[in-house]
Write a protein that holds these residues in place. Sequence first.
Motif, PDB file in Angstrom:
ATOM      1  N   ALA A  11      11.139 -40.797   3.781  1.00  0.00           N
ATOM      2  CA  ALA A  11      10.711 -39.627   3.003  1.00  0.00           C
ATOM      3  C   ALA A  11       9.276 -39.240   3.364  1.00  0.00           C
ATOM      4  O   ALA A  11       8.961 -38.047   3.468  1.00  0.00           O
ATOM      5  N   ALA A  12       8.414 -40.224   3.580  1.00  0.00           N
ATOM      6  CA  ALA A  12       7.019 -39.938   3.940  1.00  0.00           C
ATOM      7  C   ALA A  12       6.945 -39.258   5.309  1.00  0.00           C
ATOM      8  O   ALA A  12       6.193 -38.281   5.482  1.00  0.00           O
ATOM      9  N   LYS A  13       7.721 -39.748   6.266  1.00  0.00           N
ATOM     10  CA  LYS A  13       7.742 -39.130   7.599  1.00  0.00           C
ATOM     11  C   LYS A  13       8.253 -37.693   7.521  1.00  0.00           C
ATOM     12  O   LYS A  13       7.703 -36.793   8.157  1.00  0.00           O
ATOM     13  N   GLN A  14       9.296 -37.493   6.739  1.00  0.00           N
ATOM     14  CA  GLN A  14       9.863 -36.155   6.602  1.00  0.00           C
ATOM     15  C   GLN A  14       8.881 -35.224   5.890  1.00  0.00           C
ATOM     16  O   GLN A  14       8.776 -34.057   6.242  1.00  0.00           O
ATOM     17  N   ASN A  15       8.148 -35.749   4.920  1.00  0.00           N
ATOM     18  CA  ASN A  15       7.126 -34.953   4.237  1.00  0.00           C
ATOM     19  C   ASN A  15       6.036 -34.490   5.204  1.00  0.00           C
ATOM     20  O   ASN A  15       5.550 -33.366   5.098  1.00  0.00           O
ATOM     21  N   ILE A  16       5.655 -35.348   6.123  1.00  0.00           N
ATOM     22  CA  ILE A  16       4.636 -34.997   7.116  1.00  0.00           C
ATOM     23  C   ILE A  16       5.139 -33.849   7.995  1.00  0.00           C
ATOM     24  O   ILE A  16       4.400 -32.894   8.262  1.00  0.00           O
ATOM     25  N   ILE A  17       6.395 -33.924   8.415  1.00  0.00           N
ATOM     26  CA  ILE A  17       6.981 -32.863   9.244  1.00  0.00           C
ATOM     27  C   ILE A  17       7.028 -31.547   8.479  1.00  0.00           C
ATOM     28  O   ILE A  17       6.623 -30.495   8.990  1.00  0.00           O
ATOM     29  N   VAL A  18       7.502 -31.594   7.243  1.00  0.00           N
ATOM     30  CA  VAL A  18       7.607 -30.383   6.422  1.00  0.00           C
ATOM     31  C   VAL A  18       6.223 -29.799   6.149  1.00  0.00           C
ATOM     32  O   VAL A  18       6.034 -28.576   6.209  1.00  0.00           O
ATOM     33  N   GLU A  56      14.283 -28.700   8.301  1.00  0.00           N
ATOM     34  CA  GLU A  56      13.573 -29.928   7.938  1.00  0.00           C
ATOM     35  C   GLU A  56      13.434 -30.070   6.420  1.00  0.00           C
ATOM     36  O   GLU A  56      13.525 -31.173   5.894  1.00  0.00           O
ATOM     37  N   PHE A  57      13.224 -28.954   5.716  1.00  0.00           N
ATOM     38  CA  PHE A  57      13.125 -29.002   4.259  1.00  0.00           C
ATOM     39  C   PHE A  57      14.473 -29.388   3.647  1.00  0.00           C
ATOM     40  O   PHE A  57      14.530 -30.176   2.696  1.00  0.00           O
ATOM     41  N   LYS A  58      15.547 -28.871   4.231  1.00  0.00           N
ATOM     42  CA  LYS A  58      16.888 -29.240   3.761  1.00  0.00           C
ATOM     43  C   LYS A  58      17.109 -30.742   3.951  1.00  0.00           C
ATOM     44  O   LYS A  58      17.641 -31.415   3.068  1.00  0.00           O
ATOM     45  N   ARG A  59      16.673 -31.262   5.089  1.00  0.00           N
ATOM     46  CA  ARG A  59      16.797 -32.704   5.349  1.00  0.00           C
ATOM     47  C   ARG A  59      15.993 -33.506   4.332  1.00  0.00           C
ATOM     48  O   ARG A  59      16.462 -34.528   3.828  1.00  0.00           O
ATOM     49  N   LEU A  60      14.791 -33.056   4.005  1.00  0.00           N
ATOM     50  CA  LEU A  60      13.969 -33.736   3.005  1.00  0.00           C
ATOM     51  C   LEU A  60      14.671 -33.740   1.652  1.00  0.00           C
ATOM     52  O   LEU A  60      14.679 -34.759   0.956  1.00  0.00           O
ATOM     53  N   ARG A  61      15.265 -32.625   1.284  1.00  0.00           N
ATOM     54  CA  ARG A  61      15.991 -32.553   0.015  1.00  0.00           C
ATOM     55  C   ARG A  61      17.173 -33.531   0.009  1.00  0.00           C
ATOM     56  O   ARG A  61      17.450 -34.181  -1.007  1.00  0.00           O
ATOM     57  N   GLU A  62      17.867 -33.642   1.145  1.00  0.00           N
ATOM     58  CA  GLU A  62      18.993 -34.582   1.237  1.00  0.00           C
ATOM     59  C   GLU A  62      18.512 -36.026   1.117  1.00  0.00           C
ATOM     60  O   GLU A  62      19.131 -36.835   0.413  1.00  0.00           O
ATOM     61  N   ILE A  63      17.414 -36.342   1.796  1.00  0.00           N
ATOM     62  CA  ILE A  63      16.850 -37.697   1.723  1.00  0.00           C
ATOM     63  C   ILE A  63      16.476 -38.022   0.285  1.00  0.00           C
ATOM     64  O   ILE A  63      16.806 -39.093  -0.232  1.00  0.00           O
TER      65      ILE A  63
END
Length: 88
Positions: A11-18, A56-63
């Motif tokens: 989640a932290a990695k995905q947050n950085i990307i978003v 990427e935001f959709k992926r973050l929501r799924e995670i």
Amino acid sequence: MNTFQDYKDLAAKQNIIVDALSDKLNSYPKGPFGLIPDEVRATDEFISVKNQFNREFKRLREINGQGVKKYKKEIQQERKEKMLKFQK
């Protein structure tokens, strides 16, 4: 995502990307009312960045959705400990 720590790292990695993509979108010029002009929205570069941000935001929501279901107790415990730390 086998452990709570794996979930938090992912989640932290995905947050950085978003966040990076959000900063890139916010760098585009804005009109007088704070909206991005249609001329800019029509460019291929903006469309590409916007589509990537949406993916990427959709992926973050799924995670986050899966993590909350799977690690509900751990998340609650972590929030409780954080609150107690600030109350002292």
